[in-house]
Design a protein around this motif. Structure first.
Motif, mmCIF file in Angstrom:
data_model
loop_
_atom_site.group_PDB
_atom_site.id
_atom_site.type_symbol
_atom_site.label_atom_id
_atom_site.label_comp_id
_atom_site.label_asym_id
_atom_site.label_seq_id
_atom_site.Cartn_x
_atom_site.Cartn_y
_atom_site.Cartn_z
ATOM 1 N N PHE A 1 48.994 -16.183 29.133
ATOM 2 C CA PHE A 1 50.292 -16.445 29.749
ATOM 3 C C PHE A 1 51.224 -15.347 29.296
ATOM 4 O O PHE A 1 51.078 -14.820 28.208
ATOM 5 N N ASN A 2 52.223 -15.041 30.115
ATOM 6 C CA ASN A 2 53.174 -14.008 29.718
ATOM 7 C C ASN A 2 54.213 -14.547 28.747
ATOM 8 O O ASN A 2 55.177 -13.882 28.450
ATOM 9 N N TRP A 3 53.982 -15.722 28.243
ATOM 10 C CA TRP A 3 54.940 -16.380 27.362
ATOM 11 C C TRP A 3 54.904 -15.818 25.956
ATOM 12 O O TRP A 3 53.887 -15.897 25.288
ATOM 13 N N PRO A 4 56.025 -15.335 25.488
ATOM 14 C CA PRO A 4 56.086 -14.967 24.075
ATOM 15 C C PRO A 4 56.424 -16.188 23.220
ATOM 16 O O PRO A 4 56.440 -16.113 22.014
ATOM 17 N N ALA A 5 56.694 -17.318 23.873
ATOM 18 C CA ALA A 5 57.198 -18.505 23.170
ATOM 19 C C ALA A 5 56.124 -19.579 23.037
ATOM 20 O O ALA A 5 56.380 -20.746 23.251
ATOM 21 N N GLU A 6 54.910 -19.177 22.684
ATOM 22 C CA GLU A 6 53.848 -20.160 22.490
ATOM 23 C C GLU A 6 54.304 -21.207 21.490
ATOM 24 O O GLU A 6 54.895 -20.891 20.469
ATOM 25 N N GLY A 7 54.063 -22.449 21.823
ATOM 26 C CA GLY A 7 54.477 -23.528 20.952
ATOM 27 C C GLY A 7 55.903 -24.000 21.199
ATOM 28 O O GLY A 7 56.404 -24.853 20.489
ATOM 29 N N HIS A 8 56.577 -23.464 22.225
ATOM 30 C CA HIS A 8 57.928 -23.909 22.559
ATOM 31 C C HIS A 8 57.862 -25.407 22.864
ATOM 32 O O HIS A 8 57.041 -25.844 23.665
ATOM 33 N N ILE B 1 51.723 -24.624 27.291
ATOM 34 C CA ILE B 1 51.567 -23.188 27.120
ATOM 35 C C ILE B 1 51.002 -22.937 25.731
ATOM 36 O O ILE B 1 51.714 -23.006 24.735
ATOM 37 N N ARG B 2 49.725 -22.674 25.707
ATOM 38 C CA ARG B 2 49.030 -22.402 24.446
ATOM 39 C C ARG B 2 47.702 -21.719 24.779
ATOM 40 O O ARG B 2 47.289 -21.725 25.933
ATOM 41 N N PRO B 3 47.061 -21.147 23.788
ATOM 42 C CA PRO B 3 45.775 -20.497 24.062
ATOM 43 C C PRO B 3 44.758 -21.493 24.631
ATOM 44 O O PRO B 3 44.722 -22.661 24.229
ATOM 45 N N PHE C 1 55.468 -15.610 40.678
ATOM 46 C CA PHE C 1 54.315 -15.530 39.786
ATOM 47 C C PHE C 1 53.324 -14.497 40.288
ATOM 48 O O PHE C 1 53.281 -14.164 41.470
ATOM 49 N N ALA C 2 52.537 -14.017 39.355
ATOM 50 C CA ALA C 2 51.363 -13.190 39.648
ATOM 51 C C ALA C 2 50.234 -13.786 38.826
ATOM 52 O O ALA C 2 50.397 -14.064 37.630
ATOM 53 N N LEU C 3 49.119 -14.029 39.459
ATOM 54 C CA LEU C 3 47.951 -14.619 38.809
ATOM 55 C C LEU C 3 46.796 -13.641 38.951
ATOM 56 O O LEU C 3 46.409 -13.295 40.065
ATOM 57 N N HIS C 4 46.278 -13.171 37.819
ATOM 58 C CA HIS C 4 45.132 -12.254 37.819
ATOM 59 C C HIS C 4 43.899 -13.067 37.457
ATOM 60 O O HIS C 4 43.837 -13.656 36.378
ATOM 61 N N LEU C 5 42.952 -13.095 38.363
ATOM 62 C CA LEU C 5 41.714 -13.844 38.162
ATOM 63 C C LEU C 5 40.526 -12.892 38.185
ATOM 64 O O LEU C 5 40.543 -11.883 38.895
ATOM 65 N N THR C 6 39.504 -13.237 37.433
ATOM 66 C CA THR C 6 38.206 -12.571 37.550
ATOM 67 C C THR C 6 37.183 -13.652 37.816
ATOM 68 O O THR C 6 37.185 -14.704 37.165
ATOM 69 N N GLU D 1 54.868 -15.345 34.940
ATOM 70 C CA GLU D 1 55.942 -16.045 35.650
ATOM 71 C C GLU D 1 57.240 -15.855 34.890
ATOM 72 O O GLU D 1 57.248 -15.283 33.796
ATOM 73 N N ASP D 2 58.326 -16.361 35.437
ATOM 74 C CA ASP D 2 59.640 -16.263 34.803
ATOM 75 C C ASP D 2 59.737 -17.357 33.739
ATOM 76 O O ASP D 2 60.228 -18.455 33.989
ATOM 77 N N SER D 3 59.262 -17.049 32.557
ATOM 78 C CA SER D 3 59.176 -18.051 31.497
ATOM 79 C C SER D 3 60.536 -18.556 31.048
ATOM 80 O O SER D 3 60.675 -19.718 30.657
ATOM 81 N N LEU D 4 61.554 -17.744 31.126
ATOM 82 C CA LEU D 4 62.892 -18.190 30.725
ATOM 83 C C LEU D 4 63.399 -19.288 31.661
ATOM 84 O O LEU D 4 63.917 -20.310 31.211
ATOM 85 N N THR D 5 63.205 -19.092 32.958
ATOM 86 C CA THR D 5 63.619 -20.109 33.931
ATOM 87 C C THR D 5 62.876 -21.418 33.688
ATOM 88 O O THR D 5 63.468 -22.500 33.710
ATOM 89 N N VAL D 6 61.594 -21.342 33.434
ATOM 90 C CA VAL D 6 60.771 -22.534 33.201
ATOM 91 C C VAL D 6 61.247 -23.249 31.937
ATOM 92 O O VAL D 6 61.466 -24.476 31.941
ATOM 93 N N ALA D 7 61.411 -22.516 30.846
ATOM 94 C CA ALA D 7 61.839 -23.127 29.587
ATOM 95 C C ALA D 7 63.218 -23.757 29.707
ATOM 96 O O ALA D 7 63.464 -24.854 29.187
ATOM 97 N N ARG D 8 64.130 -23.104 30.412
ATOM 98 C CA ARG D 8 65.478 -23.674 30.607
ATOM 99 C C ARG D 8 65.409 -24.990 31.368
ATOM 100 O O ARG D 8 66.078 -25.954 31.008
ATOM 101 N N ALA D 9 64.629 -25.032 32.428
ATOM 102 C CA ALA D 9 64.530 -26.266 33.225
ATOM 103 C C ALA D 9 63.935 -27.394 32.400
ATOM 104 O O ALA D 9 64.366 -28.548 32.503
#
Length: 140
Positions: free
Chosen positions: A34-41, A47-49, A107-112, A125-133
């Protein structure tokens, strides 16, 4: 199935909300990011590994429980495929069950896809918008 077919099937199953059938499309071990730098928010505990098929089911189960399913939607604007890799672009619209706040995030989703199963799931995705909501505040 081709990479494109697998991506289409994933999107269909996500739309249906059947977490067990979503998980069936993933390899037993997969690379999640995830593009989240806030793991564990605390506002977004899903949002976690992740790395296993059972993790996939848990992720989508948690995601569903924190949102109002009948008020959610995703618009896919483009699917790009290059061999085993695919990129899905679009917008996610969700309504948070706890706060009643709605949000939309590009969002952008990269799949293999390897041997018909998803082995990489990287979402941006826009993690700030998600966390605020989810926190119910103007600042996360």
């Amino acid at each position: 199935m081709t990479t494109y077919d697998t991506v289409q099937e994933l999107l269909r199953r996500i739309g249906e909300g059947d977490v067990e059938r979503i998980a069936e499309l993933f390899a037993e071990k997969s690379d999640w990011r995830f593009n989240w730098p806030a793991e564990g928010h605390p506002s977004v505990p899903w949002i976690r590994p992740r790395s296993s098929r059972s993790d996939v089911a848990e992720h989508f189960r948690m995601l569903g429980s924190y949102h109002v399913p009948e008020l959610n939607g995703t618009t896919v604007t483009r699917i790009l495929v290059d061999g085993d890799d695919a990129v899905v672009l679009g917008d996610i619209s969700q309504t948070v069950a706890a706060t009643g706040l709605s949000y939309t995030s590009p969002f952008a989703l990269h799949l293999t896809v390897t041997d018909g199963l998803i082995t990489r799931y990287h979402i941006y995705e826009d993690s700030l918008t998600v966390a605020r909501a989810h926190s119910g505040s103007a600042t996360a």
